[in-house]
Scaffold this active site. Structure first.
Site, mmCIF file in Angstrom:
data_model
loop_
_atom_site.group_PDB
_atom_site.id
_atom_site.type_symbol
_atom_site.label_atom_id
_atom_site.label_comp_id
_atom_site.label_asym_id
_atom_site.label_seq_id
_atom_site.Cartn_x
_atom_site.Cartn_y
_atom_site.Cartn_z
ATOM 1 N N GLU A 32 1.966 -6.300 -5.109
ATOM 2 C CA GLU A 32 1.568 -5.477 -6.253
ATOM 3 C C GLU A 32 2.734 -4.663 -6.824
ATOM 4 O OE1 GLU A 32 -2.225 -3.601 -6.136
ATOM 5 O OE2 GLU A 32 -1.576 -1.869 -7.300
ATOM 6 N N ASP B 203 0.848 -1.202 0.000
ATOM 7 C CA ASP B 203 0.000 0.000 0.000
ATOM 8 C C ASP B 203 0.882 1.249 0.000
ATOM 9 O OD1 ASP B 203 -2.509 -1.615 0.596
ATOM 10 O OD2 ASP B 203 -1.309 -2.056 2.369
HETATM 11 O O1 TRH Z 1 4.768 -5.932 0.649
HETATM 12 P P1 TRH Z 1 3.800 -6.547 -0.292
HETATM 13 O O2 TRH Z 1 3.446 -7.920 -0.025
HETATM 14 O O3 TRH Z 1 2.538 -5.668 -0.306
HETATM 15 C C1 TRH Z 1 1.192 -5.886 -0.459
HETATM 16 C C2 TRH Z 1 0.449 -5.554 0.780
HETATM 17 O O4 TRH Z 1 0.460 -6.710 1.571
HETATM 18 C C3 TRH Z 1 -0.958 -5.145 0.480
HETATM 19 O O5 TRH Z 1 -1.732 -5.046 1.621
HETATM 20 C C4 TRH Z 1 -1.553 -6.061 -0.506
HETATM 21 O O6 TRH Z 1 -2.821 -5.699 -0.731
HETATM 22 C C5 TRH Z 1 -0.725 -5.957 -1.737
HETATM 23 O O7 TRH Z 1 0.587 -6.447 -1.463
HETATM 24 C C6 TRH Z 1 -1.289 -6.671 -2.909
HETATM 25 O O8 TRH Z 1 4.391 -6.474 -1.778
HETATM 26 P P2 TRH Z 1 4.644 -5.275 -2.780
HETATM 27 O O9 TRH Z 1 3.347 -4.713 -3.269
HETATM 28 O O10 TRH Z 1 5.543 -5.772 -3.786
HETATM 29 O O11 TRH Z 1 5.374 -4.157 -1.942
HETATM 30 C C7 TRH Z 1 6.697 -4.240 -1.531
HETATM 31 C C8 TRH Z 1 7.373 -2.897 -1.623
HETATM 32 O O12 TRH Z 1 8.632 -2.935 -0.990
HETATM 33 C C9 TRH Z 1 7.624 -2.461 -3.053
HETATM 34 O O13 TRH Z 1 7.386 -1.068 -3.180
HETATM 35 C C10 TRH Z 1 9.108 -2.732 -3.246
HETATM 36 C C11 TRH Z 1 9.625 -2.453 -1.880
HETATM 37 N N1 TRH Z 1 10.913 -3.049 -1.505
HETATM 38 C C12 TRH Z 1 11.945 -2.203 -1.141
HETATM 39 O O14 TRH Z 1 11.795 -0.985 -1.175
HETATM 40 N N2 TRH Z 1 13.117 -2.758 -0.726
HETATM 41 C C13 TRH Z 1 13.323 -4.090 -0.683
HETATM 42 O O15 TRH Z 1 14.419 -4.536 -0.291
HETATM 43 C C14 TRH Z 1 12.257 -4.934 -1.097
HETATM 44 C C15 TRH Z 1 12.449 -6.423 -1.098
HETATM 45 C C16 TRH Z 1 11.060 -4.393 -1.484
#
Ligand code: TRH
Length: 409
Positions: free
Chosen positions: A281, A22
């Site tokens: 996402e 989010d």
């Molecule tokens: O963290 P996520 O699983 O996020 C979600 C939430 O759970 C949400 O509630 C749900 O509805 C949604 O998924 C579908 O995965 P996501 O979306 O990939 O987000 C991770 C973020 O973290 C993304 O912006 C990339 C960032 N990131 C970093 O900045 N540094 C890192 O080292 C890593 C591994 C990720």
């Protein structure tokens, strides 16, 4: 009063539910609107701690601060009286403060109020994109805005210079790539090593996959950012407290645990690897921009509705693949997203109390996936170019104008 063609101000509201998706999407959109389109953006977020993971400079104790061109404000219960922005984005149907809604209605020119929805490749999205939802008692209308993969949807978040930065990184083995590997405390891996990033939720399919990598003929370097899959990865190597910097080896598999890195640098990890495992996402979208084969672990939802979303994306993504490559992708993605119906799970449940179905098939499915890598590589690049044509931030700004024109007529 004539509406300006583009908004000058924007408020984005983010209620952090769990993990980083989010806030990940909101933070990215906020920076893009501020830095590429010159809007004065306020990001209202109810959990600054989560933002601080993505943007380490952020101070979780401050009510308001400026970071990367964005005013970041703590969204607390006592919401201050503020002048609403011209463009108001409510992320993922979070509930805006009542006082703010009333202030929007009191404006001579109502703000354009958008509910930015979750990303999905399902067919119904096109029909719901931009639908109005009039407020039951105030003269205000909220519009649904759906990201997506087809021209009739809101598109995907993509920074203007991302492809140029990616290509510069990929062509600069001497400096940029060396610097990346140094920054994670490693020497640049040999050319024959298959480099894999693994960002995932708990997953019963991990053990079988690790076995396949350990017993395979090609050396595999797997980079695991700190997060939910880490305890399981540690258990595979009999370490119940794996930490950033830890390195583990079995057979041809080397696993390296990475600290969670700043959001702007996460792309480099994806670019530096040959294959990327992503989830949720935002990382799912970033893997597509990397132009490399990737595997998506979709966020699990009740009644397995997420599997429909997974299937919808797979269908779209595989359309232009050969039959064998398409089967390889589908087979491995299914193995990596067990449906939870298999009863012989011995694996622990995850943070949400959901039990992942036990899977022994991922190792086998990997062999077909990796055999198709040549085709998957070029397909991934083609797919990235295709998707880049539908830019979410630009679409949002166009939509703002569209509403302005509609109101003026
Ligand atoms: O963290 P996520 O699983 O996020 C979600 C939430 O759970 C949400 O509630 C749900 O509805 C949604 O998924 C579908 O995965 P996501 O979306 O990939 O987000 C991770 C973020 O973290 C993304 O912006 C990339 C960032 N990131 C970093 O900045 N540094 C890192 O080292 C890593 C591994 C990720």
């Amino acid at each position: 009063m004539k509406r300006a063609s583009r908004p000058q101000t924007c408020d984005i509201f983010c209620n952090v539910i769990d993990n980083y998706g989010d806030i990940g999407v909101c933070w990215r959109l906020a920076r893009q609107l501020a830095n590429e389109h010159g809007l004065a953006v306020r990001l209202w977020v109810d959990d600054l701690g989560s933002l601080a993971k993505l943007c380490p400079g952020a101070d979780a104790t401050l009510q308001s601060q400026h970071r990367r061109g964005v005013e970041v404000c703590l969204w607390s219960k006592n919401f201050p009286e503020v002048q609403p922005a011209e463009l108001v984005i409510e992320a993922f149907a979070c509930k805006l403060p009542q006082g703010y809604i009333e202030a929007m209605a009191a404006q001579q020119q109502n703000p354009v109020w958008v509910n930015l929805e979750y990303l999905s490749a399902e067919d119904w999205v096109e029909g719901c994109h931009k639908l109005p939802s009039p407020h039951p008692s105030l003269t205000l209308t909220k519009y649904f805005f759906f990201p997506g993969f087809t021209p009739k949807t809101g598109g995907l978040l993509l920074e203007r210079d991302l492809f140029a930065r990616r290509d510069a990184f990929l062509s600069d083995t001497l400096q940029q790539q060396q610097a990346f590997w140094r920054s994670i405390g490693m020497a640049m891996p040999s050319a024959e090593t298959l480099k894999i990033s693994l960002f995932a939720y708990e997953n019963a399919a991990l053990e079988s996959l690790f076995d396949a990598w350990a017993n395979g003929t090609q050396p595999v370097l797997c980079l695991v950012p700190e997060g939910r899959i880490l305890p399981q990865a540690g258990l595979y190597f009999d370490d119940d407290a794996p930490r950033a910097g830890g390195t583990y080896t079995r057979g041809n598999l080397q696993v390296r645990v990475l600290p969670f890195i700043e959001q702007e640098r996460y792309d480099e990890l994806l670019w530096a690897c040959d294959v990327n495992f992503v989830r949720g996402e935002d990382s799912f979208v970033r893997a597509q921009w990397a132009g490399r084969p990737f595997i998506w672990q979709i966020y699990p939802q009740h009644d397995a509705v997420h599997l429909k979303k997974l299937q919808a994306f797979l269908m779209l993504y595989s359309e232009q693949l050969s039959r064998s490559a398409s089967q390889a992708v589908e087979g491995f993605w299914q193995a990596w997203n067990p449906d939870g119906t298999t009863s012989h799970s011995t694996k622990p449940s995850n943070d949400n109390g959901q039990v992942a179905g036990y899977s022994t098939g991922s190792g086998q499915a990997w062999l077909s996936f990796v055999a198709a890598r040549g085709e998957l590589d070029s397909h991934a690049q083609h797919w990235a170019r295709l998707q880049a044509e539908n830019n979410l931030a630009l679409n949002l700004l166009d939509f703002f104008q569209e509403i302005g024109t509609m109101r003026a007529n």
